[in-house]
Design a protein around this motif. Structure first.
Motif, PDB file in Angstrom:
ATOM      1  N   ALA A   7       5.388  -7.705  -4.034  1.00  0.00           N
ATOM      2  CA  ALA A   7       3.625  -7.657  -4.153  1.00  0.00           C
ATOM      3  C   ALA A   7       2.943  -7.113  -5.522  1.00  0.00           C
ATOM      4  O   ALA A   7       2.089  -8.305  -5.954  1.00  0.00           O
ATOM      5  N   ALA A   8       4.412  -6.842  -7.061  1.00  0.00           N
ATOM      6  CA  ALA A   8       3.787  -7.300  -7.749  1.00  0.00           C
ATOM      7  C   ALA A   8       3.715  -8.630  -8.767  1.00  0.00           C
ATOM      8  O   ALA A   8       2.883  -8.610  -9.155  1.00  0.00           O
ATOM      9  N   LYS A   9       4.300  -9.070  -8.263  1.00  0.00           N
ATOM     10  CA  LYS A   9       4.359 -10.928  -8.566  1.00  0.00           C
ATOM     11  C   LYS A   9       2.798 -11.746  -7.766  1.00  0.00           C
ATOM     12  O   LYS A   9       2.101 -11.946  -8.438  1.00  0.00           O
ATOM     13  N   VAL A  10       2.186 -11.081  -6.441  1.00  0.00           N
ATOM     14  CA  VAL A  10       1.644 -11.450  -6.458  1.00  0.00           C
ATOM     15  C   VAL A  10      -0.025 -11.095  -6.343  1.00  0.00           C
ATOM     16  O   VAL A  10      -0.546 -12.008  -6.901  1.00  0.00           O
ATOM     17  N   SER A  11       0.541  -9.754  -6.901  1.00  0.00           N
ATOM     18  CA  SER A  11      -1.048  -9.286  -7.752  1.00  0.00           C
ATOM     19  C   SER A  11      -1.247  -9.695  -9.215  1.00  0.00           C
ATOM     20  O   SER A  11      -2.053 -10.132  -9.822  1.00  0.00           O
ATOM     21  N   THR A  12       0.235 -10.154  -9.864  1.00  0.00           N
ATOM     22  CA  THR A  12       0.440 -10.584 -11.636  1.00  0.00           C
ATOM     23  C   THR A  12      -0.567 -11.947 -10.938  1.00  0.00           C
ATOM     24  O   THR A  12      -1.384 -13.272 -11.781  1.00  0.00           O
ATOM     25  N   GLN A  13      -0.148 -13.204 -10.323  1.00  0.00           N
ATOM     26  CA  GLN A  13      -0.773 -14.250  -9.806  1.00  0.00           C
ATOM     27  C   GLN A  13      -2.127 -14.079  -9.314  1.00  0.00           C
ATOM     28  O   GLN A  13      -2.767 -15.164 -10.089  1.00  0.00           O
ATOM     29  N   THR A  14      -2.848 -12.963  -8.544  1.00  0.00           N
ATOM     30  CA  THR A  14      -4.305 -12.860  -8.815  1.00  0.00           C
ATOM     31  C   THR A  14      -5.113 -12.762  -9.718  1.00  0.00           C
ATOM     32  O   THR A  14      -5.947 -13.324  -9.665  1.00  0.00           O
ATOM     33  N   LEU A  15      -4.400 -11.721 -10.820  1.00  0.00           N
ATOM     34  CA  LEU A  15      -4.614 -12.039 -11.889  1.00  0.00           C
ATOM     35  C   LEU A  15      -5.491 -13.225 -12.886  1.00  0.00           C
ATOM     36  O   LEU A  15      -6.013 -13.743 -13.427  1.00  0.00           O
ATOM     37  N   VAL A  16      -3.813 -13.654 -13.013  1.00  0.00           N
ATOM     38  CA  VAL A  16      -3.538 -14.851 -13.550  1.00  0.00           C
ATOM     39  C   VAL A  16      -5.074 -16.093 -13.105  1.00  0.00           C
ATOM     40  O   VAL A  16      -5.822 -16.747 -13.791  1.00  0.00           O
ATOM     41  N   VAL A  17      -4.782 -16.122 -11.794  1.00  0.00           N
ATOM     42  CA  VAL A  17      -6.086 -17.259 -11.521  1.00  0.00           C
ATOM     43  C   VAL A  17      -7.688 -16.734 -11.809  1.00  0.00           C
ATOM     44  O   VAL A  17      -8.245 -17.429 -12.110  1.00  0.00           O
ATOM     45  N   ALA A  18      -7.949 -15.380 -11.308  1.00  0.00           N
ATOM     46  CA  ALA A  18      -8.873 -14.589 -11.790  1.00  0.00           C
ATOM     47  C   ALA A  18      -8.945 -15.111 -13.500  1.00  0.00           C
ATOM     48  O   ALA A  18     -10.533 -15.488 -13.418  1.00  0.00           O
ATOM     49  N   LEU A  19      -8.359 -14.311 -14.407  1.00  0.00           N
ATOM     50  CA  LEU A  19      -8.976 -14.755 -15.674  1.00  0.00           C
ATOM     51  C   LEU A  19      -8.735 -16.399 -15.831  1.00  0.00           C
ATOM     52  O   LEU A  19      -9.524 -17.162 -16.316  1.00  0.00           O
ATOM     53  N   VAL A  20      -7.822 -16.867 -14.912  1.00  0.00           N
ATOM     54  CA  VAL A  20      -8.416 -18.440 -15.214  1.00  0.00           C
ATOM     55  C   VAL A  20      -9.388 -18.913 -14.901  1.00  0.00           C
ATOM     56  O   VAL A  20     -10.361 -19.958 -15.476  1.00  0.00           O
ATOM     57  N   ILE A  21     -10.107 -18.880 -13.947  1.00  0.00           N
ATOM     58  CA  ILE A  21     -11.465 -18.773 -13.328  1.00  0.00           C
ATOM     59  C   ILE A  21     -12.589 -18.651 -14.071  1.00  0.00           C
ATOM     60  O   ILE A  21     -13.587 -19.034 -15.198  1.00  0.00           O
ATOM     61  N   LEU A  22     -12.531 -17.713 -15.032  1.00  0.00           N
ATOM     62  CA  LEU A  22     -13.374 -16.632 -15.515  1.00  0.00           C
ATOM     63  C   LEU A  22     -13.076 -17.553 -17.077  1.00  0.00           C
ATOM     64  O   LEU A  22     -14.359 -17.536 -16.713  1.00  0.00           O
ATOM     65  N   LEU A  23     -12.355 -17.931 -17.590  1.00  0.00           N
ATOM     66  CA  LEU A  23     -11.849 -18.771 -18.556  1.00  0.00           C
ATOM     67  C   LEU A  23     -12.644 -19.708 -18.494  1.00  0.00           C
ATOM     68  O   LEU A  23     -13.792 -20.452 -20.315  1.00  0.00           O
ATOM     69  N   VAL A  24     -12.657 -20.232 -17.599  1.00  0.00           N
ATOM     70  CA  VAL A  24     -13.265 -22.084 -17.029  1.00  0.00           C
ATOM     71  C   VAL A  24     -14.635 -22.127 -17.375  1.00  0.00           C
ATOM     72  O   VAL A  24     -15.670 -22.301 -17.602  1.00  0.00           O
ATOM     73  N   VAL A  25     -15.339 -20.576 -16.578  1.00  0.00           N
ATOM     74  CA  VAL A  25     -16.846 -20.472 -16.479  1.00  0.00           C
ATOM     75  C   VAL A  25     -17.045 -20.427 -18.130  1.00  0.00           C
ATOM     76  O   VAL A  25     -18.197 -20.616 -18.469  1.00  0.00           O
ATOM     77  N   LEU A  26     -16.881 -19.288 -18.292  1.00  0.00           N
ATOM     78  CA  LEU A  26     -16.736 -18.850 -20.344  1.00  0.00           C
ATOM     79  C   LEU A  26     -17.052 -19.966 -21.052  1.00  0.00           C
ATOM     80  O   LEU A  26     -18.074 -19.863 -22.338  1.00  0.00           O
ATOM     81  N   ASN A  27     -16.241 -20.678 -21.367  1.00  0.00           N
ATOM     82  CA  ASN A  27     -16.037 -21.575 -21.765  1.00  0.00           C
ATOM     83  C   ASN A  27     -16.846 -22.759 -21.674  1.00  0.00           C
ATOM     84  O   ASN A  27     -17.073 -24.099 -21.943  1.00  0.00           O
ATOM     85  N   GLY A  28     -16.454 -23.239 -20.194  1.00  0.00           N
ATOM     86  CA  GLY A  28     -16.847 -24.642 -20.033  1.00  0.00           C
ATOM     87  C   GLY A  28     -18.543 -24.383 -19.884  1.00  0.00           C
ATOM     88  O   GLY A  28     -19.421 -24.959 -19.940  1.00  0.00           O
ATOM     89  N   LEU A  29     -19.381 -23.137 -18.758  1.00  0.00           N
ATOM     90  CA  LEU A  29     -20.910 -23.615 -18.774  1.00  0.00           C
ATOM     91  C   LEU A  29     -21.568 -23.567 -19.861  1.00  0.00           C
ATOM     92  O   LEU A  29     -22.281 -24.178 -19.733  1.00  0.00           O
ATOM     93  N   PRO A  30     -21.819 -22.667 -21.351  1.00  0.00           N
ATOM     94  CA  PRO A  30     -22.611 -23.112 -22.410  1.00  0.00           C
ATOM     95  C   PRO A  30     -22.283 -24.757 -22.499  1.00  0.00           C
ATOM     96  O   PRO A  30     -23.489 -25.263 -22.814  1.00  0.00           O
TER      97      PRO A  30
END
Lengths: 282, 285
Positions: A7-30
């Motif tokens: 469960a911990a592994k799945v939640s870390t993976q979700t967290l990593v994916v969420a972080l990557v998406i956030l980064l793509v938006v924050l860094n790419g969108l401007p």
């Protein structure tokens, strides 16, 4: 694997994916949004809700930026960069070689001075005023060579650092054999050291080019003549000049980052490698 | 003897260049700051009058405090996020890791002027996409620039965003240099992933982390562009930090005397970080 750990592994993976998406938006969108804005007409610009792709692209904003002579200044900036890069390589390579291969009095303190100059040039804002008043006194401001001189001095320490790492990895037998064969010092650097440190040279040159292209504070105060101005201060100046007209503003910003993006796409790998070399060691 | 001549002629040009541009201006500036400066011209020696005028300025403590808040918060947040991201990237396959690195360093390789300008356009402007998105998703208005806490928060946010890539690259290189055996041994001994990170990875990352902290402190203290483009120091000086103060004192108010004095104070602060940097890089002769 226990259920808890899974469960911990799945939640870390979700967290990593969420972080990557956030980064793509924050860094790419401007950047994406900036380029899109620069291609919009005034009506499309002020449309609400904002239009992403359903608008008629126009180069009007670029024509307005070009009318200010912006392309001439891009050329000026480019020349500053090329002069700075050539200078740091020509001055840096012999120094890097000497620091690695020769033993001479004061070698260590002198090299530490070079290392100390790397963070000193990061703190260039504190140095700006001293350099400015000193160069005013010497009558160097508003000349074509003042900015390349400053930029070369800012980029040189990092170049020596990176090139010294490259020289270290060249086997001593190679240059000793060449010296026995009676090669001159310049010949040694040009025909043996230079070809063997090509990746590091590429990395250091890219780093120096980008650092010079992006420089703002010195460029904004050391020269006054419009044709001597590099582009970063010009983009800043457009904020006052175009006011809230985001069309030409984003057009100038797009043009200003174009060469960097170009280098980044072409040499992305060397770029990251250069940053890693420069960053880890110094 | 011959070799000494060769060595000195090889390194001399580098020291001529850095000495002329980086070091001699500081010496001149110290002399300059001890004189009466009128319209950029050097008048009679007047001791510490420029410094006195500077330290009597009632706005200076506020500027110093804001500088500490901005730099402190930016550095802590950048390092924390960069740690998480670099551990994530470290576990990726090489190709994915390369793409992730490129995305992460995008704001860093863009000039501060352009990056801040575009950031402002997208995320802050009242006709930008972000305020539209916030308006539709959450409702209400997104206007951080109108109050001082919001403006400072935004300045910190942009500073973190801009320099995160640098921290990630350095920490990643640090992670790469940790031998796999250390991590595996800890796993075999039954440590949880969090314990491995806290008790093995983190201590071994100490040097690159301190290096990141030092460089980020220097970069944040000395940033002129970000506050200049993002807020111009406003509203009501809420984002006026030291670097901007020096810049505007010299080139907007044209008080070169006190600007030079303040720049030297800033330079003295930089020296501490430069010394820490030299120590951390740990060059062995």
């Amino acid at each position: 694997m226990s259920a808890r750990r899974r469960a911990a592994k799945v939640s870390t993976q979700t967290l990593v994916v969420a972080l990557v998406i956030l980064l793509v938006v924050l860094n790419g969108l401007p950047f994406v949004w900036g380029v899109l804005t620069s291609l919009k007409s005034e009506q499309d610009l002020f449309r609400f809700p904002p239009a992403f792709f359903d608008f008629a692209p126009t180069l009007d904003n670029y024509h307005r930026v070009a009318a200010t002579g912006f392309f001439g200044n891009m050329l000026t900036s480019f020349i500053y960069c090329v002069v700075a890069v050539i200078t740091v390589v020509v001055v840096g390579l012999p120094a890097a070689y000497a620091f690695d291969r020769y033993s001479f009095p004061l070698r260590r303190p002198l090299f530490l001075l070079i290392i100390a100059s790397i963070p000193l040039s990061i703190g260039a804002a504190a140095l700006l005023i001293p350099t400015y008043i000193y160069f005013v006194r010497l009558g160097l401001t508003n000349t074509p060579y003042v900015l390349p001189l400053i930029y070369a001095a800012h980029q040189l320490p990092m170049t020596i650092w990176i090139l010294k790492g490259a020289v270290e990895s060249i086997p001593h037998e190679l240059d000793e054999a060449a010296i026995v064969d009676g090669i001159s010092r310049v010949g040694l650097l040009w025909r043996i050291v230079l070809p063997l440190s090509r990746p590091a040279l590429a990395a250091a040159s890219i780093l120096a080019f980008v650092g010079t292209w992006n420089e703002f504070v010195a460029g904004s105060v050391m020269v006054d003549s419009p044709q001597l101005k590099p582009i970063q201060p010009l983009v800043y100046g457009f904020i006052g000049f175009f006011g809230r007209e985001w069309g030409p503003l984003t057009a100038s910003a797009t043009l200003a980052m174009l060469p960097i993006l170009f280098i980044f796409i072409l040499f992305g790998r060397q770029f990251v490698a250069g940053l890693t070399k420069g960053a880890v060691k110094g | 003897m011959k070799s000494n001549t060769a060595a000195f002629t090889s390194v001399a040009p580098a020291f001529v260049l850095t000495g002329f541009v980086l070091f001699s201006p500081v010496v001149y500036a110290i002399w300059f700051s001890l004189h009466d400066i009128r319209y950029g011209a050097v008048g009679p020696f007047d001791g510490g009058a420029n410094y006195l005028r500077l330290f009597q300025d009632y706005t200076l403590p506020g500027t110093m405090l804001r500088t500490v808040i901005h730099t402190g918060a930016s550095v802590v947040i950048t390092v924390a996020i960069a740690l998480a991201i670099s551990v994530g990237i470290d576990r990726m396959k090489p190709r994915a890791a390369m793409i992730a690195k490129m995305i992460v360093i995008l704001p860093w390789i863009t000039s501060a002027v352009v990056a801040t300008l575009l950031f402002r356009w997208v995320f802050i402007n009242d006709i930008g996409v972000a305020s539209y998105a916030v308006g539709t998703l959450v409702g209400g208005e997104f206007t951080p620039m109108t109050n001082s806490t919001g403006a400072m928060g935004l300045l910190i946010f942009v500073s973190v965003w801009k320099r995160l890539g640098y921290a990630v690259i350095v920490l990643l290189a640090g992670l790469k240099s940790i031998p796999n055996e250390c991590i595996e041994a800890a796993h075999v001994d039954g440590a949880t992933p969090w314990q491995v990170f806290r008790l093995v990875t983190l201590p071994l990352l100490k040097t690159p982390m301190l290096l990141v902290v030092v460089v980020l402190m220097l970069a944040n203290i000395n940033t002129v562009e970000t506050p200049l483009v993002l807020t111009g120091g406003g509203p009501n000086d809420a984002t006026r930090i030291l670097a901007l103060e020096v810049y505007e004192r010299a080139f907007a108010i044209f008080d070169l005397g006190s600007a030079t004095a303040l720049a030297l104070v800033m330079f003295a602060a930089n020296i501490f970080m430069v010394l820490a940097y030299v120590r951390l890089t740990g060059w062995k002769a």
